[in-house]
Design an enzyme around this catalytic site. Sequence first.
Site, PDB file in Angstrom:
ATOM      1  N   GLU A 108      -1.523  -9.021   3.557  1.00  0.00           N
ATOM      2  CA  GLU A 108      -1.386  -9.553   4.930  1.00  0.00           C
ATOM      3  C   GLU A 108      -2.731  -9.967   5.528  1.00  0.00           C
ATOM      4  OE1 GLU A 108      -1.065  -6.383   4.047  1.00  0.00           O
ATOM      5  OE2 GLU A 108      -1.554  -4.977   5.633  1.00  0.00           O
TER       6      GLU A 108
ATOM      7  N   HIS B  15      -3.590  -5.112   0.379  1.00  0.00           N
ATOM      8  CA  HIS B  15      -3.045  -5.611   1.652  1.00  0.00           C
ATOM      9  C   HIS B  15      -3.069  -7.141   1.684  1.00  0.00           C
ATOM     10  CE1 HIS B  15      -2.701  -1.787   3.849  1.00  0.00           C
ATOM     11  NE2 HIS B  15      -3.683  -1.407   3.046  1.00  0.00           N
TER      12      HIS B  15
ATOM     13  N   CYS C 176       0.833  -1.205   0.000  1.00  0.00           N
ATOM     14  CA  CYS C 176       0.000   0.000   0.000  1.00  0.00           C
ATOM     15  C   CYS C 176       0.872   1.262   0.000  1.00  0.00           C
ATOM     16  CB  CYS C 176      -0.997  -0.048   1.152  1.00  0.00           C
ATOM     17  SG  CYS C 176      -2.474   0.904   0.749  1.00  0.00           S
TER      18      CYS C 176
HETATM   19  N1  GLN Z   1      -2.124   6.766   2.501  1.00  0.00           N
HETATM   20  C1  GLN Z   1      -2.176   5.966   1.317  1.00  0.00           C
HETATM   21  C2  GLN Z   1      -3.528   6.056   0.636  1.00  0.00           C
HETATM   22  O1  GLN Z   1      -4.504   6.444   1.234  1.00  0.00           O
HETATM   23  C3  GLN Z   1      -1.857   4.527   1.614  1.00  0.00           C
HETATM   24  C4  GLN Z   1      -2.887   3.848   2.460  1.00  0.00           C
HETATM   25  C5  GLN Z   1      -2.406   2.576   3.102  1.00  0.00           C
HETATM   26  O2  GLN Z   1      -1.211   2.305   3.158  1.00  0.00           O
HETATM   27  N2  GLN Z   1      -3.316   1.800   3.653  1.00  0.00           N
HETATM   28  O3  GLN Z   1      -3.640   5.728  -0.507  1.00  0.00           O
END
Ligand code: GLN
Length: 555
Positions: free
Chosen positions: A510, A508, A382
């Site tokens: 994970e 994600h 992310c």
């Molecule tokens: N801040 C970034 C976004 O909103 C990444 C979000 C995250 O890592 N969950 O796209």
Amino acid sequence: MTKHIFVTGGVVSSLGKGLTAASLALLLQRRGYRVRMQKLDPYLNVDPGTMSPYQHGEVYVTIDGAETDLDLGHYERFTGTYCTKASNYTTGRIYSDVISREREGGYLGKTVQVIPHITDEIKKAIRSLDSDDVDIAITEIGGTAGDIESLPFLEAIRQYRQEIGRQNGLFVHITLVPYIKAAGEMKTKPSQQSVGILRTIGIIPDILICRCERHMKEDHREKLALFCNVDKNLVIEETDVAHSIYEVPVELAKQDVDVYVMEMLNLHVNPLKINDWKEMVDRLINPRNGEIEIAVVGKYISLKDSYKSIYESLTHGGIASDVKVNVRMLESEDIEKKGADTLLSGVHGILVPGGFGNRGIEGKIEAVRYAREKGIPFFGICLGMQCSVMEFARNVCGMKGANSTEFNDKTQYPVIDLMEDQKSVTKKGGTMRLGVYPCVLSEGSKALKAYCTADISERHRHRFEFNNSFRKQIEDKGMMLSGLSPDGKLVEIVELKNHPWFVACQFHPEFQSTPLKAHPLFRDFIAASLQRAAKRKSGKKGKVSSGNAVKSRGK
Ligand code: GLN
């Protein structure tokens, strides 16, 4: 009919109620029952989505896009089943539903009260787990008996059990039996008092699970049984496990807790099948390929719970490669102060997890640069993926100051930008791109090699994305866009061709890894890190690296 088990906690928080509940769920599942799990959290936030990781730990995202408590991660990892929006309710969510109904005139002029209206709403949440394909629903009540805010939840489960009857509902109370060093004794009084508190609300636990550092003596069990109104064999001991949380179900099974549950719920006692789980635990405790060290470079490192699923998934990758994974937890701000060379030297793999906000961002980008230049296996998740794009744009494509508009909306090279459908969003809670979305993998990519299928779906939680205006420039310099949304518009995975293993994803992974089945990307990241460790070892011995350096268990 779905039977219910209610899990409460006493004396102190952090007893690992979620883990115990998940372990019980696993055992019942391995006795042939279909289990569903739920957590009721007595705080006023509607969900933890807007809470700081320091307050709450990780926000766990379900397939249907709910932002939930991290205990749901344990539920899914232990049972391999999916949680949904119905798996986590907070006081805030319950009240907000009741108040909306009141505003719509749904209570027909009645006075709306905690009892019965809030408790009815809580019971509705519990009942939402009832279904033809669920034999047993386990509901964990967050907080500790005696907290003012838990009261409506305790009253609701008391009523619920009263309504469904003893053979269909059970109370399990998890409590602490501390060892007092100065006295050289274990003390049962706090547990007695905690059960006393429950009794004042009309709940008498059927099973008492005692968390303790040392083994309890017979007279402790007798005392607890007598004063807590619980059968002696239903006073279960849960001592701290030596190596891994995945040992907990195995330890509980030794005391037949699952058998007692089935007997009390009038369910047939089927044989327990957990050999695969035991083998996994054995593999985890006795890895044949030694140890490796992975750096996790984040912003909330001081609180371990902030990256709970990441750490667990690294462990799963370790199980798959038969190696112990040690994590070097690094604050990205420290990398800014002390430099990547100082802090990252010697690690076999580097992971930059998700996150929000500016603090420490340059340290994360520096960690990416270090991994890219030194050929160290790198996994970006992310925000970690967004950082890898910024780093590549700056240091390979020559886009000076390339950034995400989350951190600098004046940058000349906004390589990461707010998603189109996020531009009109003003409210915070539950408004990100959340939950499962499909993704298509490219031929010849490391991602495809890992997943072994081109069509995947993964969970998301973000507002920003790879800016498509920079696709060509970035691709031309050797960054592969190896995973795209099916319409081709959204970049979901990037990787580097000329690098041992450099993969970064917008989603994600994970949240979809379990100890019995490591997520493919975590599995391959750890395998690549192990290769690096093996090469360095044989290099140090002056040998040419051999492909056989890593022992395999024939998977
Ligand atoms: N801040 C970034 C976004 O909103 C990444 C979000 C995250 O890592 N969950 O796209």
